[in-house]
Design a protein around this motif. Sequence first.
Motif, PDB file in Angstrom:
ATOM      1  N   ILE A 154       0.891  -1.161   0.000  1.00 35.10           N
ATOM      2  CA  ILE A 154       0.000   0.000   0.000  1.00 35.10           C
ATOM      3  C   ILE A 154       0.927   1.208   0.000  1.00 35.10           C
ATOM      4  O   ILE A 154       1.440   1.617   1.035  1.00 35.10           O
ATOM      5  N   HIS A 155       1.171   1.730  -1.184  1.00 28.41           N
ATOM      6  CA  HIS A 155       2.182   2.782  -1.361  1.00 28.41           C
ATOM      7  C   HIS A 155       1.672   4.127  -0.861  1.00 28.41           C
ATOM      8  O   HIS A 155       0.486   4.436  -0.945  1.00 28.41           O
ATOM      9  N   CYS A 156       2.599   4.907  -0.300  1.00 25.46           N
ATOM     10  CA  CYS A 156       2.294   6.250   0.207  1.00 25.46           C
ATOM     11  C   CYS A 156       1.009   6.209   1.047  1.00 25.46           C
ATOM     12  O   CYS A 156       0.048   6.920   0.765  1.00 25.46           O
ATOM     13  N   PHE A 157       1.020   5.380   2.066  1.00 26.31           N
ATOM     14  CA  PHE A 157      -0.181   5.172   2.870  1.00 26.31           C
ATOM     15  C   PHE A 157      -0.711   6.497   3.397  1.00 26.31           C
ATOM     16  O   PHE A 157       0.038   7.345   3.881  1.00 26.31           O
ATOM     17  N   SER A 158      -2.045   6.657   3.304  1.00 26.88           N
ATOM     18  CA  SER A 158      -2.663   7.943   3.660  1.00 26.88           C
ATOM     19  C   SER A 158      -3.806   7.789   4.652  1.00 26.88           C
ATOM     20  O   SER A 158      -4.545   8.744   4.881  1.00 26.88           O
ATOM     21  N   GLY A 159      -3.948   6.608   5.229  1.00 25.24           N
ATOM     22  CA  GLY A 159      -5.084   6.373   6.110  1.00 25.24           C
ATOM     23  C   GLY A 159      -4.714   6.353   7.583  1.00 25.24           C
ATOM     24  O   GLY A 159      -3.632   6.755   8.000  1.00 25.24           O
ATOM     25  N   SER A 160      -5.635   5.833   8.369  1.00 24.95           N
ATOM     26  CA  SER A 160      -5.470   5.726   9.816  1.00 24.95           C
ATOM     27  C   SER A 160      -4.923   4.345  10.178  1.00 24.95           C
ATOM     28  O   SER A 160      -4.826   3.440   9.330  1.00 24.95           O
ATOM     29  N   TRP A 161      -4.615   4.161  11.466  1.00 26.29           N
ATOM     30  CA  TRP A 161      -4.183   2.853  11.937  1.00 26.29           C
ATOM     31  C   TRP A 161      -5.291   1.823  11.755  1.00 26.29           C
ATOM     32  O   TRP A 161      -5.029   0.672  11.412  1.00 26.29           O
ATOM     33  N   GLU A 162      -6.542   2.228  11.944  1.00 31.94           N
ATOM     34  CA  GLU A 162      -7.653   1.292  11.758  1.00 31.94           C
ATOM     35  C   GLU A 162      -7.698   0.780  10.313  1.00 31.94           C
ATOM     36  O   GLU A 162      -7.940  -0.405  10.081  1.00 31.94           O
ATOM     37  N   ILE A 163      -7.455   1.657   9.365  1.00 33.49           N
ATOM     38  CA  ILE A 163      -7.432   1.240   7.959  1.00 33.49           C
ATOM     39  C   ILE A 163      -6.200   0.381   7.685  1.00 33.49           C
ATOM     40  O   ILE A 163      -6.276  -0.643   6.995  1.00 33.49           O
ATOM     41  N   ALA A 164      -5.056   0.777   8.232  1.00 31.78           N
ATOM     42  CA  ALA A 164      -3.828  -0.001   8.029  1.00 31.78           C
ATOM     43  C   ALA A 164      -4.013  -1.437   8.498  1.00 31.78           C
ATOM     44  O   ALA A 164      -3.542  -2.386   7.844  1.00 31.78           O
ATOM     45  N   LYS A 165      -4.703  -1.618   9.620  1.00 27.24           N
ATOM     46  CA  LYS A 165      -4.918  -2.971  10.146  1.00 27.24           C
ATOM     47  C   LYS A 165      -5.661  -3.848   9.145  1.00 27.24           C
ATOM     48  O   LYS A 165      -5.382  -5.048   9.032  1.00 27.24           O
ATOM     49  N   GLU A 166      -6.599  -3.264   8.402  1.00 29.96           N
ATOM     50  CA  GLU A 166      -7.359  -4.040   7.415  1.00 29.96           C
ATOM     51  C   GLU A 166      -6.461  -4.517   6.279  1.00 29.96           C
ATOM     52  O   GLU A 166      -6.565  -5.662   5.823  1.00 29.96           O
ATOM     53  N   TYR A 167      -5.553  -3.641   5.829  1.00 27.95           N
ATOM     54  CA  TYR A 167      -4.615  -4.054   4.782  1.00 27.95           C
ATOM     55  C   TYR A 167      -3.622  -5.095   5.303  1.00 27.95           C
ATOM     56  O   TYR A 167      -3.261  -6.042   4.578  1.00 27.95           O
ATOM     57  N   LEU A 168      -3.190  -4.943   6.544  1.00 29.19           N
ATOM     58  CA  LEU A 168      -2.267  -5.914   7.125  1.00 29.19           C
ATOM     59  C   LEU A 168      -2.907  -7.298   7.197  1.00 29.19           C
ATOM     60  O   LEU A 168      -2.256  -8.307   6.915  1.00 29.19           O
ATOM     61  N   LYS A 169      -4.181  -7.343   7.553  1.00 32.49           N
ATOM     62  CA  LYS A 169      -4.891  -8.618   7.636  1.00 32.49           C
ATOM     63  C   LYS A 169      -4.932  -9.314   6.270  1.00 32.49           C
ATOM     64  O   LYS A 169      -4.985 -10.549   6.192  1.00 32.49           O
ATOM     65  N   LEU A 170      -4.919  -8.519   5.200  1.00 31.40           N
ATOM     66  CA  LEU A 170      -4.968  -9.069   3.848  1.00 31.40           C
ATOM     67  C   LEU A 170      -3.573  -9.408   3.308  1.00 31.40           C
ATOM     68  O   LEU A 170      -3.443  -9.863   2.169  1.00 31.40           O
ATOM     69  N   GLY A 171      -2.550  -9.169   4.118  1.00 26.01           N
ATOM     70  CA  GLY A 171      -1.202  -9.591   3.747  1.00 26.01           C
ATOM     71  C   GLY A 171      -0.318  -8.521   3.131  1.00 26.01           C
ATOM     72  O   GLY A 171       0.752  -8.841   2.601  1.00 26.01           O
ATOM     73  N   TYR A 172      -0.738  -7.255   3.230  1.00 30.11           N
ATOM     74  CA  TYR A 172       0.018  -6.195   2.571  1.00 30.11           C
ATOM     75  C   TYR A 172       1.046  -5.536   3.485  1.00 30.11           C
ATOM     76  O   TYR A 172       0.942  -5.566   4.709  1.00 30.11           O
ATOM     77  N   TYR A 173       2.031  -4.922   2.844  1.00 30.95           N
ATOM     78  CA  TYR A 173       3.003  -4.061   3.512  1.00 30.95           C
ATOM     79  C   TYR A 173       2.496  -2.628   3.439  1.00 30.95           C
ATOM     80  O   TYR A 173       1.856  -2.240   2.460  1.00 30.95           O
ATOM     81  N   ILE A 174       2.820  -1.837   4.452  1.00 30.78           N
ATOM     82  CA  ILE A 174       2.404  -0.435   4.513  1.00 30.78           C
ATOM     83  C   ILE A 174       3.635   0.436   4.309  1.00 30.78           C
ATOM     84  O   ILE A 174       4.610   0.342   5.063  1.00 30.78           O
ATOM     85  N   SER A 175       3.590   1.300   3.297  1.00 25.14           N
ATOM     86  CA  SER A 175       4.736   2.149   2.968  1.00 25.14           C
ATOM     87  C   SER A 175       4.435   3.606   3.298  1.00 25.14           C
ATOM     88  O   SER A 175       3.407   4.144   2.888  1.00 25.14           O
TER      89      SER A 175
END
Length: 258
Positions: A154-175
């Motif tokens: 998830i490039h140039c992440f622009s969301g909150s920690w709550e949103i980041a957690k959803e992407y992490l659950k799906l297996g993504y890296y947060i940049s």
Amino acid sequence: MMELFDSHCHVDEPKFDEDRDAVLLRMKEKGVTRYAVIGSDMATSRHSADFAAAHEGCYAAVGIHPHEAKGYRDGDLEQLAEWLKEEKVCAIGEIGLDYYYDLSPRDVQMQVCLKQMELAHQLNVPVAYHIRDAHQDMLELMKANKKLLTGGIIHCFSGSWEIAKEYLKLGYYISFAGPVTFKKAPKLAEAAVHVPQDRLLIETDSPYLAPEPVRGHRNEPTNVAYVCEKIALLRGESPEEVAAYTMENAMRVYGIDH
């Protein structure tokens, strides 16, 4: 000197044509030993692949950005698949949804993004996502098509920690890019504190989004050091530690051998 991996930049773009050699030299001098250049349409994707092939420590992603989705043509997926066979082309990207500018109709953005997710699944390659003002729809698309997910960034992440957690659950890296250094970015700072070490990346997205203290100027990959230092400060870690694990993470997600 610590070594840094700028996981997403556009140093191959025309905005660097006049002084690219000097920019690349500064990168080398400041320890930016690896970096990824990212396509946004068919022409820039081809250029990024060629640039990576010609430069040590450089890798490429090829894909159709949501801004350019309206230009998608039959045969584009087949061409992207051919380019992904090249040694230093490591991912599909950047793809996704952008509801801030809406330069392509939203339904077209969705369709072209899904086609490229299907291609990533067929080829088993990671994906670099551009998501702006569209996290809800992007998460819905991902969750409805879990079988297609191959991991990625998830490039140039622009969301909150709550949103980041959803992407992490799906297996993504947060940049994280320059905005994490901005004074009025508390949600980004919170996310940067909580993303696990083994899922965190740093980038510049240069020439865009220059970090403090060079905000307002053309960004360049050397400035990934400011992002690294800010992440370290927020997390109570040393810059050297952040540089080391973000290097490992970038190598892993892009499938790069040491």
